[in-house]
Write an enzyme that holds these catalytic residues in place. Structure first.
Site, mmCIF file in Angstrom:
data_model
loop_
_atom_site.group_PDB
_atom_site.id
_atom_site.type_symbol
_atom_site.label_atom_id
_atom_site.label_comp_id
_atom_site.label_asym_id
_atom_site.label_seq_id
_atom_site.Cartn_x
_atom_site.Cartn_y
_atom_site.Cartn_z
ATOM 1 N N VAL A 160 0.971 4.956 6.207
ATOM 2 C CA VAL A 160 -0.477 5.106 6.336
ATOM 3 C C VAL A 160 -0.790 6.599 6.215
ATOM 4 C CG1 VAL A 160 -2.519 4.420 7.643
ATOM 5 C CG2 VAL A 160 -0.389 3.176 7.965
ATOM 6 N N ILE A 161 -1.705 6.914 5.306
ATOM 7 C CA ILE A 161 -2.047 8.321 5.066
ATOM 8 C C ILE A 161 -3.522 8.520 5.397
ATOM 9 C CG2 ILE A 161 -2.104 10.183 3.358
ATOM 10 C CD1 ILE A 161 0.233 8.651 1.934
ATOM 11 N N ALA B 32 -10.736 10.000 4.890
ATOM 12 C CA ALA B 32 -11.924 10.669 5.416
ATOM 13 C C ALA B 32 -12.584 9.895 6.561
ATOM 14 C CB ALA B 32 -12.915 10.862 4.280
ATOM 15 N N THR B 33 -12.137 8.666 6.804
ATOM 16 C CA THR B 33 -12.784 7.827 7.827
ATOM 17 C C THR B 33 -11.761 7.460 8.916
ATOM 18 O OG1 THR B 33 -12.169 5.709 6.860
ATOM 19 C CG2 THR B 33 -14.127 6.794 5.939
ATOM 20 N N PHE C 215 0.865 -1.190 0.000
ATOM 21 C CA PHE C 215 0.000 0.000 0.000
ATOM 22 C C PHE C 215 0.902 1.241 0.000
ATOM 23 C CE2 PHE C 215 -3.502 2.656 0.985
ATOM 24 C CZ PHE C 215 -4.666 1.901 0.921
ATOM 25 N N HIS D 72 -10.489 4.743 9.555
ATOM 26 C CA HIS D 72 -9.695 3.566 9.171
ATOM 27 C C HIS D 72 -8.222 3.738 9.525
ATOM 28 C CE1 HIS D 72 -9.090 -0.116 6.872
ATOM 29 N NE2 HIS D 72 -8.120 0.456 6.193
ATOM 30 N N ARG E 7 9.064 12.522 4.514
ATOM 31 C CA ARG E 7 9.702 11.541 5.409
ATOM 32 C C ARG E 7 10.248 10.321 4.675
ATOM 33 N NH1 ARG E 7 6.425 14.773 7.562
ATOM 34 N NH2 ARG E 7 6.552 15.402 9.735
ATOM 35 N N PHE F 110 10.796 0.215 13.800
ATOM 36 C CA PHE F 110 9.412 0.557 13.443
ATOM 37 C C PHE F 110 9.420 1.745 12.475
ATOM 38 C CE2 PHE F 110 5.260 2.598 14.589
ATOM 39 C CZ PHE F 110 4.456 1.602 14.080
HETATM 40 N N1 INI Z 1 -2.645 0.230 4.573
HETATM 41 C C1 INI Z 1 -1.510 0.952 4.504
HETATM 42 O O1 INI Z 1 -0.407 0.377 4.596
HETATM 43 N N2 INI Z 1 -1.558 2.301 4.366
HETATM 44 C C2 INI Z 1 -2.740 2.988 4.265
HETATM 45 O O2 INI Z 1 -2.726 4.230 4.120
HETATM 46 C C3 INI Z 1 -3.955 2.243 4.332
HETATM 47 N N3 INI Z 1 -5.211 2.922 4.217
HETATM 48 O O3 INI Z 1 -5.250 4.158 4.200
HETATM 49 O O4 INI Z 1 -6.255 2.300 4.157
HETATM 50 C C4 INI Z 1 -3.864 0.833 4.479
HETATM 51 N N4 INI Z 1 -4.985 0.080 4.541
HETATM 52 C C5 INI Z 1 -4.975 -1.331 4.256
HETATM 53 C C6 INI Z 1 -4.757 -2.175 5.482
HETATM 54 O O5 INI Z 1 -3.417 -2.060 5.948
HETATM 55 C C7 INI Z 1 -5.020 -3.658 5.183
HETATM 56 O O6 INI Z 1 -4.136 -4.096 4.168
HETATM 57 C C8 INI Z 1 -6.464 -3.900 4.712
HETATM 58 O O7 INI Z 1 -7.384 -3.417 5.663
HETATM 59 C C9 INI Z 1 -6.714 -5.416 4.486
HETATM 60 O O8 INI Z 1 -6.506 -6.162 5.680
#
Ligand code: INI
Length: 155
Positions: free
Chosen positions: A83-84, A87-88, A24, A90, A129, A115
């Protein structure tokens, strides 16, 4: 009386290291991987002793880190992802579970883990970063893991 101090030498020679990285946001995470590999090689490590494991997202990183650590084949693990915020909520779940899981895996196995998870409010913050204005968090994670390995050897 001099204070007895234990510190780690930043020498990666002979160390086997697993790099666990999310797909991701791979255009950011790939920069973190390059930074971590470059750092370890410039500090005496060799690419043959490095293993890269790719997972879908940050949420999946701790389980792989734990399994690699339990294998007994690695002196340390570098965990990399980005991880960015969207809107939610998550974002919060993914960041928290990844941080908690990596800490737990490291404590449980006794294997040092760097980490290197970027937790950013914007893409600009992540770019900063990942090898620009604010350094490279992949380098910092690799360095922290290396220093911890070398300190733990002496405890
Ligand atoms: N995973 C990331 O590594 N970065 C993100 O920004 C991200 N967002 O924004 O949703 C993200 N989501 C996926 C998550 O890590 C899992 O792979 C997914 O939920 C399936 O289990």
């Amino acid at each position: 009386m001099p204070l007895k101090t234990i510190e780690g030498q930043l020498n990666a020679q002979g160390l086997k290291v697993a790099i666990v990285a999310a797909r991701f946001n791979d255009f950011i995470v790939d920069r973190l991987i390059s930074g971590a590999v470059d750092y370890l090689v410039r500090h005496g490590g060799s690419e043959e002793n490095l293993t890269l494991v790719r997972l879908p997202g940050a949420f999946e990183l701790p389980l792989a880190a734990q399994k690699l650590a339990r294998s007994g084949n690695y002196h340390g693990v570098v965990v990399l992802g980005a991880v960015i915020r969207g809107a939610t909520p998550h974002f919060d779940y993914v960041c928290n579970e990844c941080a908690k899981g990596v800490a737990q895996a490291s404590m449980e196995t006794g294997v040092p883990m760097g980490f290197g998870l970027l937790t950013c409010d914007s893409l600009d913050q992540a770019i900063e970063r990942a090898g620009s204005k604010a350094g490279n968090k992949g380098v910092e994670a690799a360095s922290a893991m290396l220093e911890t390995i070398r300190v733990l050897e002496q405890l």
